[in-house]
Write a protein that holds these residues in place. Structure first.
Motif, PDB file in Angstrom:
ATOM      1  N   LEU A 141     -45.296  25.394 -21.589  1.00 24.78           N
ATOM      2  CA  LEU A 141     -46.686  25.496 -22.004  1.00 24.78           C
ATOM      3  C   LEU A 141     -47.517  24.426 -21.289  1.00 24.78           C
ATOM      4  O   LEU A 141     -47.173  23.239 -21.321  1.00 24.78           O
ATOM      5  CB  LEU A 141     -46.795  25.330 -23.518  1.00 24.78           C
ATOM      6  CG  LEU A 141     -48.188  25.498 -24.120  1.00 24.78           C
ATOM      7  CD1 LEU A 141     -48.691  26.924 -23.916  1.00 24.78           C
ATOM      8  CD2 LEU A 141     -48.165  25.137 -25.607  1.00 24.78           C
ATOM      9  N   ASP A 142     -48.586  24.867 -20.635  1.00 23.44           N
ATOM     10  CA  ASP A 142     -49.486  23.964 -19.907  1.00 23.44           C
ATOM     11  C   ASP A 142     -48.796  23.216 -18.779  1.00 23.44           C
ATOM     12  O   ASP A 142     -49.234  22.124 -18.369  1.00 23.44           O
ATOM     13  CB  ASP A 142     -50.147  22.952 -20.868  1.00 23.44           C
ATOM     14  CG  ASP A 142     -51.025  23.630 -21.903  1.00 23.44           C
ATOM     15  OD1 ASP A 142     -51.619  24.681 -21.569  1.00 23.44           O
ATOM     16  OD2 ASP A 142     -51.112  23.121 -23.033  1.00 23.44           O
ATOM     17  N   LEU A 143     -47.692  23.778 -18.274  1.00 24.12           N
ATOM     18  CA  LEU A 143     -46.975  23.170 -17.150  1.00 24.12           C
ATOM     19  C   LEU A 143     -46.791  24.221 -16.062  1.00 24.12           C
ATOM     20  O   LEU A 143     -46.643  25.413 -16.357  1.00 24.12           O
ATOM     21  CB  LEU A 143     -45.593  22.659 -17.590  1.00 24.12           C
ATOM     22  CG  LEU A 143     -45.568  21.481 -18.566  1.00 24.12           C
ATOM     23  CD1 LEU A 143     -44.134  21.248 -19.018  1.00 24.12           C
ATOM     24  CD2 LEU A 143     -46.127  20.231 -17.885  1.00 24.12           C
ATOM     25  N   PRO A 144     -46.788  23.805 -14.784  1.00 20.23           N
ATOM     26  CA  PRO A 144     -46.522  24.777 -13.723  1.00 20.23           C
ATOM     27  C   PRO A 144     -45.090  25.302 -13.821  1.00 20.23           C
ATOM     28  O   PRO A 144     -44.192  24.601 -14.292  1.00 20.23           O
ATOM     29  CB  PRO A 144     -46.740  23.979 -12.430  1.00 20.23           C
ATOM     30  CG  PRO A 144     -46.554  22.551 -12.828  1.00 20.23           C
ATOM     31  CD  PRO A 144     -47.031  22.450 -14.250  1.00 20.23           C
ATOM     32  N   SER A 145     -44.890  26.544 -13.385  1.00 18.74           N
ATOM     33  CA  SER A 145     -43.550  27.127 -13.381  1.00 18.74           C
ATOM     34  C   SER A 145     -42.846  26.769 -12.075  1.00 18.74           C
ATOM     35  O   SER A 145     -43.481  26.629 -11.021  1.00 18.74           O
ATOM     36  CB  SER A 145     -43.628  28.648 -13.522  1.00 18.74           C
ATOM     37  OG  SER A 145     -44.171  29.009 -14.769  1.00 18.74           O
ATOM     38  N   THR A 156     -36.697  26.390  -3.289  1.00 19.47           N
ATOM     39  CA  THR A 156     -37.417  26.324  -4.561  1.00 19.47           C
ATOM     40  C   THR A 156     -38.889  26.673  -4.328  1.00 19.47           C
ATOM     41  O   THR A 156     -39.378  26.660  -3.189  1.00 19.47           O
ATOM     42  CB  THR A 156     -37.336  24.919  -5.185  1.00 19.47           C
ATOM     43  OG1 THR A 156     -37.920  23.973  -4.263  1.00 19.47           O
ATOM     44  CG2 THR A 156     -35.894  24.542  -5.474  1.00 19.47           C
ATOM     45  N   GLY A 157     -39.589  26.963  -5.412  1.00 12.47           N
ATOM     46  CA  GLY A 157     -41.009  27.249  -5.337  1.00 12.47           C
ATOM     47  C   GLY A 157     -41.688  26.891  -6.639  1.00 12.47           C
ATOM     48  O   GLY A 157     -41.031  26.661  -7.661  1.00 12.47           O
ATOM     49  N   ALA A 158     -43.010  26.806  -6.602  1.00 12.05           N
ATOM     50  CA  ALA A 158     -43.786  26.484  -7.799  1.00 12.05           C
ATOM     51  C   ALA A 158     -45.026  27.349  -7.819  1.00 12.05           C
ATOM     52  O   ALA A 158     -45.526  27.799  -6.789  1.00 12.05           O
ATOM     53  CB  ALA A 158     -44.167  25.004  -7.812  1.00 12.05           C
ATOM     54  N   GLY A 159     -45.528  27.611  -9.042  1.00 13.79           N
ATOM     55  CA  GLY A 159     -46.724  28.436  -9.163  1.00 13.79           C
ATOM     56  C   GLY A 159     -47.256  28.438 -10.575  1.00 13.79           C
ATOM     57  O   GLY A 159     -46.735  27.749 -11.460  1.00 13.79           O
ATOM     58  N   SER A 160     -48.310  29.232 -10.793  1.00 14.11           N
ATOM     59  CA  SER A 160     -48.953  29.262 -12.101  1.00 14.11           C
ATOM     60  C   SER A 160     -48.159  30.083 -13.117  1.00 14.11           C
ATOM     61  O   SER A 160     -48.487  30.114 -14.286  1.00 14.11           O
ATOM     62  CB  SER A 160     -50.370  29.837 -11.977  1.00 14.11           C
ATOM     63  OG  SER A 160     -50.337  31.135 -11.399  1.00 14.11           O
ATOM     64  N   GLY A 161     -47.128  30.756 -12.672  1.00  9.55           N
ATOM     65  CA  GLY A 161     -46.241  31.517 -13.539  1.00  9.55           C
ATOM     66  C   GLY A 161     -44.943  31.758 -12.816  1.00  9.55           C
ATOM     67  O   GLY A 161     -44.793  31.427 -11.618  1.00  9.55           O
ATOM     68  N   GLY A 162     -43.970  32.348 -13.524  1.00  9.26           N
ATOM     69  CA  GLY A 162     -42.675  32.564 -12.924  1.00  9.26           C
ATOM     70  C   GLY A 162     -42.734  33.448 -11.683  1.00  9.26           C
ATOM     71  O   GLY A 162     -42.081  33.144 -10.669  1.00  9.26           O
ATOM     72  N   PHE A 163     -43.501  34.531 -11.734  1.00  7.52           N
ATOM     73  CA  PHE A 163     -43.576  35.429 -10.582  1.00  7.52           C
ATOM     74  C   PHE A 163     -44.276  34.739  -9.412  1.00  7.52           C
ATOM     75  O   PHE A 163     -43.850  34.867  -8.257  1.00  7.52           O
ATOM     76  CB  PHE A 163     -44.319  36.714 -10.976  1.00  7.52           C
ATOM     77  CG  PHE A 163     -44.393  37.724  -9.865  1.00  7.52           C
ATOM     78  CD1 PHE A 163     -43.275  38.449  -9.489  1.00  7.52           C
ATOM     79  CD2 PHE A 163     -45.582  37.939  -9.197  1.00  7.52           C
ATOM     80  CE1 PHE A 163     -43.334  39.384  -8.459  1.00  7.52           C
ATOM     81  CE2 PHE A 163     -45.665  38.868  -8.167  1.00  7.52           C
ATOM     82  CZ  PHE A 163     -44.529  39.587  -7.797  1.00  7.52           C
ATOM     83  N   ASP A 164     -45.349  34.013  -9.698  1.00  7.74           N
ATOM     84  CA  ASP A 164     -46.071  33.289  -8.653  1.00  7.74           C
ATOM     85  C   ASP A 164     -45.160  32.258  -7.983  1.00  7.74           C
ATOM     86  O   ASP A 164     -45.178  32.080  -6.762  1.00  7.74           O
ATOM     87  CB  ASP A 164     -47.291  32.606  -9.267  1.00  7.74           C
ATOM     88  CG  ASP A 164     -48.209  32.004  -8.221  1.00  7.74           C
ATOM     89  OD1 ASP A 164     -48.384  32.632  -7.154  1.00  7.74           O
ATOM     90  OD2 ASP A 164     -48.758  30.911  -8.464  1.00  7.74           O
TER      91      ASP A 164
END
Length: 515
Positions: free
Chosen positions: A403-407, A423-431
């Motif tokens: 919650l309120d953290l990048p995925s 690895t990757g990062a985004g505003s949600g799991g799919f992103d």
């Protein structure tokens, strides 16, 4: 009865009456975009774009539309609804650069008496006063007889009396609405025949509503009776059950009544999609002409008939609307359905292999799963144990979200025999997955297309453990492609749909290099 071929005007009122749809409000720039598309590409004869004196935002939109229309020679084809208020509506329309007022008069004695508290004579004087001022200001004038359908049924003498008082005035079109959508085709034909014969020198428009699902049929009856123009909206937008569909009306008048129209049918679907996006109101998949499924054959016997001689094709062909015919794959599929899809994919299978693939398709169809053409290569690969479409394999994938953290995501993939971990990062799991897979694919000169649409579905009445279906529409430059993924986790369903697209495009890239 007027049955001979003649030109019928189509007036589109999506931007005025269509905006009365619950929850629909176009921004000024959306209105301008739709107006341009309707006049410049769809080539409707007239558009009604707003009601006078509604808001400053409405005034801005109408001014922008009129400014563009003046430059392009469409100025007298842009119309605004005005009210019987002497100078106020006329001045509002003039201030926007408008040239046409559609004046809203009371077409029923009950509305006149109970809503206005006036007699026919008093209301007529008010209407003529506003008409006189509009004429002095150089506006072209059309007149709506609001609730005319009920007014004609309840008190024809009132309608005739109003017409007698108004017909000497400089009115271009008398617009007769079925405001509450209460008429049947027989009632429309009888009442319009009476009006057209009683006032042969006047131009009548029909403004239908679809409350009984009879709008298009009522249009046919009105045209048979002699009307010269019909009002429609894109995607049936409008209050309650909406107005008549411009797509349905245009095709029916051409095909069933041999009427001449200005409309360019090839742009109907494009305009429908634009209005769907701006309005937020989805078009039903089985909506005539513009629905996603209406040029899809499902039954195997239909595909067989088309394969052998176009036996299930009609004048209502997809090519007219810049669309293509497709053949659905599922439990009712036959050899011809499969063959049509194989042709589309430029794949060739032996008779024996086709039987195996068809058996798998029918088996999957029994579980209610949707099978698309893009799924077919994977079904074939699975059945035939082919590696042709296994250019990329997802070996492992771990997603962390808070919650309120990048995925964040960690993936391990096999691309053409080479293993990669990143690895990757985004505003949600799919992103986050898209970020990670993009890092891998850059080594292969491949970039994922952008998303055009992303849909998540579960079966109706499904439980929390139900399968999730993700359908992604990709913008591949010269075409839109759809891929599907199924998983109990909706993020992984999207990931599987993405892997499918990558495999298809890597396969195509390999084929193009070989060629």
């Amino acid at each position: 009865m007027s049955t001979h071929s003649r030109h019928i005007q189509l007036m589109d009122t999506t931007l005025r009456d269509g905006e009365q749809t619950q929850g629909v409000a176009f921004t000024p720039m959306e209105k301008v975009s739709i107006a341009k598309a309707l006049l410049q590409f769809l080539r409707v004869d007239r558009i009604e774009v707003a009601s006078a004196r509604v808001s400053e935002g409405e005034k801005e939109a109408v001014s922008l539309i009129n400014q563009w229309a003046q430059q392009e020679g469409f100025a007298e084809r842009v119309e605004v609804l005005g009210f019987v208020d002497h100078t106020r509506s006329v001045d509002w329309i003039k201030s926007t650069g408008g040239r046409v007022i559609n004046l809203l008069a009371k077409g029923s004695e009950k509305h006149c008496r109970e809503q206005l508290g006036k007699t026919l004579e008093q209301h007529s004087i008010d209407v003529l006063q506003t008409i006189g001022y509009a004429h002095e200001q150089g506006l072209k004038i059309n007149v709506y007889l609001e609730d005319w359908s009920n007014g004609y049924k309840d008190s024809r003498d009132y309608v005739y009396g109003l017409m007698e008082r108004l017909q000497p005035a400089p009115i271009s079109h008398f617009m007769l609405p079925d405001t509450l959508g209460v008429m049947s085709p027989d009632e429309v034909f009888a009442s319009f025949s009476d009006m057209c014969q009683r006032y042969p020198a006047l131009q009548f428009d029909f403004h239908p509503h679809n409350d009984y699902g009879l709008a298009t049929a009522n249009v046919m009856a009105a045209v048979r009776a002699g009307v010269s123009a019909v009002h429609c909206t894109v995607n049936c937008l409008g209050e309650r059950a909406g107005n008549a569909s411009i797509a349905e009306v245009a095709v029916v008048l051409r095909d069933k009544m041999s009427m001449e129209l200005s409309v360019d049918e090839s742009h109907l679907v494009r305009i429908s999609e634009m209005v769907e996006n701006f309005s937020g109101k989805r078009v039903a998949a089985n909506a005539p002409i513009v629905g996603a499924d209406v040029f899809t054959q499902t039954a195997g016997i239909h595909a067989d008939g088309d394969q052998k001689g176009g036996l299930y094709k009609t004048k209502l062909g997809p090519e007219r609307f810049s669309r293509i015919r497709s053949y659905a794959l599922g439990k009712m599929s036959g050899k011809a359905s499969l063959k049509k899809n194989l042709e589309q994919l430029e794949l060739d299978l032996s008779e024996e292999d086709q039987k195996k693939v068809l058996a798998r398709i029918v088996s999957i169809g029994d579980s209610k799963q949707t099978i698309t053409t893009d799924d077919l290569p994977f079904i074939i690969a699975d059945v035939l144990e082919s590696k042709s479409y296994q250019h990329i394999k997802l070996l492992a994938c771990s997603i962390n979200s808070g919650l309120d953290l990048p995925s964040t995501v960690s993936i391990r993939v096999d691309v053409k025999g080479e293993k990669h971990q990143t690895t990757g990062a985004g505003s949600g799991g799919f992103d986050a997955f898209i970020d990670a897979i993009g890092k891998v694919l850059q080594h292969y000169d491949y970039t994922l297309p952008t998303l055009a649409d992303y849909e998540i579905r579960i079966p109706k009445g499904g439980h929390t453990s139900a399968l999730t279906e993700c359908v992604i529409t990709w913008d591949c430059g010269n075409e839109l492609r759809k891929t599907r993924g199924v998983h109990v986790n909706q993020v992984f369903a999207g990931i599987l749909a993405t892997i499918k697209l990558i495999n298809i495009q890597l396969h195509e890239m390999a084929n193009s290099l070989e060629a």
